[in-house]
Design an enzyme around this catalytic site. Structure first.
Site, PDB file in Angstrom:
ATOM      1  N   ASP A 106       0.584  -0.694  -0.155  1.00 33.74           N
ATOM      2  CA  ASP A 106      -0.068  -0.118   0.062  1.00 33.74           C
ATOM      3  C   ASP A 106       0.527   1.021  -0.310  1.00 33.74           C
ATOM      4  O   ASP A 106       1.481   1.980  -1.175  1.00 33.74           O
ATOM      5  CB  ASP A 106      -1.064  -0.398   1.037  1.00 33.74           C
ATOM      6  CG  ASP A 106      -1.900   0.375   1.171  1.00 33.74           C
ATOM      7  OD1 ASP A 106      -1.649   1.759   0.420  1.00 33.74           O
ATOM      8  OD2 ASP A 106      -2.944   0.822   1.716  1.00 33.74           O
ATOM      9  N   LEU A 111       6.979  -2.343   3.914  1.00 31.90           N
ATOM     10  CA  LEU A 111       8.610  -3.294   3.299  1.00 31.90           C
ATOM     11  C   LEU A 111       9.471  -2.659   2.891  1.00 31.90           C
ATOM     12  O   LEU A 111      10.690  -2.945   2.842  1.00 31.90           O
ATOM     13  CB  LEU A 111       7.904  -3.551   1.574  1.00 31.90           C
ATOM     14  CG  LEU A 111       7.068  -5.377   1.719  1.00 31.90           C
ATOM     15  CD1 LEU A 111       7.080  -5.236   0.371  1.00 31.90           C
ATOM     16  CD2 LEU A 111       7.858  -5.786   1.523  1.00 31.90           C
ATOM     17  N   ASP A 162      -7.624  -8.765   5.880  1.00 35.76           N
ATOM     18  CA  ASP A 162      -8.506  -8.840   6.343  1.00 35.76           C
ATOM     19  C   ASP A 162      -9.062  -7.976   6.249  1.00 35.76           C
ATOM     20  O   ASP A 162      -9.696  -7.058   6.609  1.00 35.76           O
ATOM     21  CB  ASP A 162      -8.722  -9.203   8.520  1.00 35.76           C
ATOM     22  CG  ASP A 162      -7.380  -8.150   8.439  1.00 35.76           C
ATOM     23  OD1 ASP A 162      -7.078  -7.161   8.255  1.00 35.76           O
ATOM     24  OD2 ASP A 162      -7.813  -7.047   9.603  1.00 35.76           O
ATOM     25  N   ARG A 168      -9.868 -13.427   6.379  1.00 34.48           N
ATOM     26  CA  ARG A 168      -8.929 -14.130   5.920  1.00 34.48           C
ATOM     27  C   ARG A 168      -9.308 -15.490   4.792  1.00 34.48           C
ATOM     28  O   ARG A 168      -8.813 -15.286   3.830  1.00 34.48           O
ATOM     29  CB  ARG A 168      -8.047 -13.813   6.444  1.00 34.48           C
ATOM     30  CG  ARG A 168      -7.172 -12.407   7.628  1.00 34.48           C
ATOM     31  CD  ARG A 168      -5.776 -12.849   8.413  1.00 34.48           C
ATOM     32  NE  ARG A 168      -5.318 -11.836   9.281  1.00 34.48           N
ATOM     33  CZ  ARG A 168      -4.746 -11.428   8.821  1.00 34.48           C
ATOM     34  NH1 ARG A 168      -4.668 -10.486   8.015  1.00 34.48           N
ATOM     35  NH2 ARG A 168      -5.034  -9.488  10.559  1.00 34.48           N
TER      36      ARG A 168
HETATM   37  C1  PRP Z   1      -0.664  -4.928   5.740  1.00 34.48           C
HETATM   38  C2  PRP Z   1       0.167  -5.970   4.220  1.00 34.48           C
HETATM   39  C3  PRP Z   1       1.263  -5.158   4.541  1.00 34.48           C
HETATM   40  C4  PRP Z   1       1.117  -4.258   5.073  1.00 34.48           C
HETATM   41  C5  PRP Z   1       1.048  -3.042   4.047  1.00 34.48           C
HETATM   42  O1  PRP Z   1      -0.658  -5.417   6.592  1.00 34.48           O
HETATM   43  O2  PRP Z   1       0.009  -7.054   5.283  1.00 34.48           O
HETATM   44  O3  PRP Z   1       1.978  -5.941   5.397  1.00 34.48           O
HETATM   45  O4  PRP Z   1      -0.576  -4.241   5.485  1.00 34.48           O
HETATM   46  O5  PRP Z   1       1.280  -0.854   3.663  1.00 34.48           O
HETATM   47  P1  PRP Z   1       2.052  -0.421   3.928  1.00 34.48           P
HETATM   48  O6  PRP Z   1       2.663  -0.470   2.254  1.00 34.48           O
HETATM   49  O7  PRP Z   1       0.933   0.745   3.545  1.00 34.48           O
HETATM   50  O8  PRP Z   1       3.415  -0.738   4.833  1.00 34.48           O
HETATM   51  P2  PRP Z   1      -0.807  -5.756   8.181  1.00 34.48           P
HETATM   52  O9  PRP Z   1      -0.428  -4.568   9.090  1.00 34.48           O
HETATM   53  O10 PRP Z   1      -2.673  -5.296   8.395  1.00 34.48           O
HETATM   54  O11 PRP Z   1      -0.929  -6.534   8.478  1.00 34.48           O
HETATM   55  P3  PRP Z   1      -2.096  -8.008   8.617  1.00 34.48           P
HETATM   56  O12 PRP Z   1      -1.604  -8.853   7.581  1.00 34.48           O
HETATM   57  O13 PRP Z   1      -1.252  -8.725   9.970  1.00 34.48           O
HETATM   58  O14 PRP Z   1      -2.877  -8.107   8.412  1.00 34.48           O
END
Ligand code: PRP
Length: 184
Positions: A106, A111, A162, A168
């Site tokens: 996102d 990352l 989720d 999920r």
């Molecule tokens: C989501 C996804 C990525 C991150 C991406 O994880 O799995 O790790 O957000 O977002 P970004 O590019 O804006 O950093 P989340 O924190 O929702 O945790 P989860 O996978 O446990 O739902």
């Protein structure tokens, strides 16, 4: 949790399209890493479904590891840019060929932080494989080697992603109709 049929706007990526693309990615990774061993690092929790399906299509030796990263406030839906490692690896990645497996990119903050950390541990190579890429939302650049699907800026759920901790388990990616979704 209310029934997803009451708030789903559309199925963005049906199960058969997901599985077809994941098999293509696995075959590409197998070709790219022929003759090598791979360590695939799944970022919990969203990446789990994708990892487990993807590795079934890879025919080089694969080891798996898990990391957990907290980047969103509790119950929040926006990345804070404030990324914290809450579960680290159990192994060294020195001199290993590493692929980080994510469900979605996102803003890119999660990352970017994980890559920065893992690079300090001297892997032989390090790259990213994400199922979904919401490029429109990017705030920091992240090099992505393998992408399943570029997606529009919509609130998606299912197949690892989720909505308020649930769903999920769905085998497809759906879009939430935010006018219909009322958190309990
Ligand atoms: C989501 C996804 C990525 C991150 C991406 O994880 O799995 O790790 O957000 O977002 P970004 O590019 O804006 O950093 P989340 O924190 O929702 O945790 P989860 O996978 O446990 O739902």
């Amino acid at each position: 949790m209310i029934d997803y049929h009451d708030f789903i706007a559309e199925v963005l990526i049906p199960e058969d399209s997901l599985q077809k693309r994941i098999s293509e990615l696995g075959e590409k990774i197998s070709r790219d890493y022929a003759g090598k061993e791979l360590l695939m690092i799944c970022i919990l929790r969203g990446g789990v479904m994708f990892l487990t399906d993807l590795i079934r299509h890879i025919d080089v030796p694969v080891a798996i590891e898990f990391m957990a990263v907290s980047s969103y406030g509790i119950g929040g839906r926006e990345s804070s840019g404030n990324v914290r490692i809450t579960l680290d690896l159990n192994c060294s990645i020195q001199d290993k060929h590493v692929i980080i497996v994510e469900d979605i990119i996102d803003s890119g903050h999660t990352l970017a932080s994980v890559i920065e950390l893992l690079q300090t541990r001297n892997p032989a190579s390090l790259c990213v494989c994400t199922l979904l890429d919401k490029a429109e939302r990017r705030e920091v650049d992240v090099p992505v080697k393998y992408t399943g699907f570029p997606i529009p800026n919509k609130f998606v759920f299912g197949y690892g992603l989720d909505i308020d901790d649930y769903y999920r388990n769905l085998p497809f990616i759906g879009v939430v109709d935010l006018d219909k979704f009322k958190p309990e």
